[in-house]
Design an enzyme around this catalytic site. Sequence first.
Site, short mmCIF file in Angstrom:
data_model
loop_
_atom_site.label_atom_id
_atom_site.label_comp_id
_atom_site.label_asym_id
_atom_site.label_seq_id
_atom_site.Cartn_x
_atom_site.Cartn_y
_atom_site.Cartn_z
N LYS A 124 0.85 -1.13 -0.03
CA LYS A 124 -0.18 0.08 0.02
C LYS A 124 1.20 1.24 0.08
O LYS A 124 2.12 1.28 0.53
CB LYS A 124 -0.75 -0.03 1.26
CG LYS A 124 -2.04 0.74 1.20
CD LYS A 124 -3.09 0.31 0.31
CE LYS A 124 -4.43 0.80 0.11
NZ LYS A 124 -5.50 0.11 -0.30
N ASP A 164 -7.09 4.16 -4.74
CA ASP A 164 -7.72 3.90 -3.38
C ASP A 164 -8.19 5.42 -3.16
O ASP A 164 -8.51 6.14 -4.08
CB ASP A 164 -6.53 3.70 -2.42
CG ASP A 164 -7.13 3.19 -1.09
OD1 ASP A 164 -7.77 1.97 -0.90
OD2 ASP A 164 -7.38 3.83 0.10
N ASN A 238 -16.19 6.10 -5.72
CA ASN A 238 -16.01 4.56 -6.76
C ASN A 238 -16.65 3.26 -6.26
O ASN A 238 -17.64 3.00 -6.70
CB ASN A 238 -14.66 4.33 -7.04
CG ASN A 238 -14.28 4.84 -8.31
OD1 ASN A 238 -14.95 5.18 -9.00
ND2 ASN A 238 -12.85 5.25 -8.69
N VAL A 239 -16.34 3.22 -4.76
CA VAL A 239 -16.81 2.07 -4.15
C VAL A 239 -18.42 2.18 -3.89
O VAL A 239 -19.11 1.02 -4.57
CB VAL A 239 -16.11 1.84 -2.87
CG1 VAL A 239 -16.66 0.95 -2.08
CG2 VAL A 239 -14.54 1.63 -3.23
N TRP A 241 -20.67 3.88 -5.32
CA TRP A 241 -21.12 3.89 -6.61
C TRP A 241 -21.58 2.58 -7.34
O TRP A 241 -22.56 2.02 -7.65
CB TRP A 241 -20.28 4.85 -7.56
CG TRP A 241 -20.72 4.65 -8.95
CD1 TRP A 241 -21.80 4.82 -9.46
CD2 TRP A 241 -19.82 4.43 -10.05
NE1 TRP A 241 -21.86 4.77 -11.01
CE2 TRP A 241 -20.53 4.43 -11.20
CE3 TRP A 241 -18.53 4.02 -10.13
CZ2 TRP A 241 -19.99 4.08 -12.51
CZ3 TRP A 241 -17.99 3.64 -11.25
CH2 TRP A 241 -18.44 3.68 -12.43
O1 2IT Z 1 -7.88 -1.67 -1.10
C1 2IT Z 1 -7.91 -1.97 -2.25
O2 2IT Z 1 -8.00 -3.55 -2.38
C2 2IT Z 1 -7.65 -1.20 -3.18
N1 2IT Z 1 -7.55 0.13 -3.17
C3 2IT Z 1 -7.19 -2.08 -4.46
C4 2IT Z 1 -5.91 -2.19 -4.65
C5 2IT Z 1 -5.46 -2.73 -6.29
O3 2IT Z 1 -4.52 -2.78 -6.30
O4 2IT Z 1 -6.28 -2.76 -7.14
#
Ligand code: 2IT
Length: 445
Positions: A124, A164, A238-239, A241
């Site tokens: 991350k 993210d 995004n999520v 939605w």
């Molecule tokens: O929390 C997550 O799984 C994401 N932000 C997506 C990570 C990704 O590599 O697509």
Amino acid sequence: MNPNDIINNLESKHPGEKEYLQAVHEVLESIETIYNENPMYKAAQIIERLVEPDRILTFRVSWVDDLGKVHVNLGYRVQFNNAIGPYKGGLRLHPSVNLSILKFLGFEQIFKNALTTLPMGGAKGGSDFNPKGKSDNEIMRFCQAFMLELWRIIGPNTDVPAGDIGTGGREIGYLYGMYKKLKMENTGILTGKGLNWGGSLIRPEATGFGATYFMNEMLKKNNDTFKGKTVTVSGFGNVAWGVALKVIEMGGKIVTISGPDGYIYDEAGLDEDKIEYLLELRASNNDIVSPYAEEFPEAKFIPNKKPWEIPCDIAMPSAIQNELNGDDAKLLIANGVKYVAEVSNMGCTPEAIAEFHKNKIPFGPGKAANAGGVAVSGLEMSQNAMKLNWSNEEVDEKLHVIMKSIHEACIKYGTEDDGFVDYVKGANIAGFIKVADAMLDQGVV
Ligand code: 2IT
């Protein structure tokens, strides 16, 4: 292995990193029994090795705003574990970002990515940069400055970042442009790319679609469906939605969305026009939801509160970590909630999860329920490697199969004697075994 000893030791090494310690504690509690039953894990010190990231890069990001003022932000990439594939995980751009938050997200990502069945390790990254209110040019200059450091440690077979919170298609574009220039190559680095330069269909909706497929499996397990169910959702990025679109398609009714200014209660339920309006609102780079109640007067705006006080059958927190606490959980239960799934990462506090479990409410943790996003990122990497594009139907079908298999893994490792499924335990054990066994095979490195 005693989870409390490990946590005490980590706490003295990393004081104050509360989100990271919270995420580690949850996993250790789930895996304690199987860990202690398998002496190979202890002999190889798997836990001690797994809880510390392989490496962390921190860097300064300097950029100039539209008025010529110089700004300094902190940038990070936490490469946590690559036992089963290249490091993989998003970049969060939000003023709250610090090392504890990125370490918790990177740690969760290891197990989530393992659950997808695809070969991806956990990572991350991000910055305390606040994209809110910034111009397009400012976002571009920040992303370019960020990539000027990050490019050194990433690559299509090394570490593949993605979006993210605060990082969407536009930011991925600017990051990609600078990476491509610095490396002098055009490869499948970064996921969430534009469709005409290597992106995958369904990636923007994948987290929300996947979480809805996962919830649908939870419902099926109880001979139930989305039809006629009232669903509360937080966030409207995004999520949220993707969740809204899919839940409506499956016959449920979404009655809330939220932003930092409060939440919207729309008893009539969201529809496609309202979702379209929300997307426009969000594109304005302003994450408040109050204008929705002006546009659709049947909806109510409740300032400075969260949507968990609204009676519902299903709650799907989709905003940020620890957004639903023990008191919220008690209120949801008193109002008759039947199922809960985290679409945000670690959206519920340990107290909230304990309440759900105590009341036998099926609860899907983020690392299982929201794995659809990174799963389609994995599918984007496959398409890039093969230099071809799959159709909408092909990607959606693969996403569906993956979410079902994650649900099955949770059932396999999380079913209790009375038949209740502890999805937290199931997801943690399934993810852990895959990564731990890969680490055993690969020796002490
Ligand atoms: O929390 C997550 O799984 C994401 N932000 C997506 C990570 C990704 O590599 O697509």
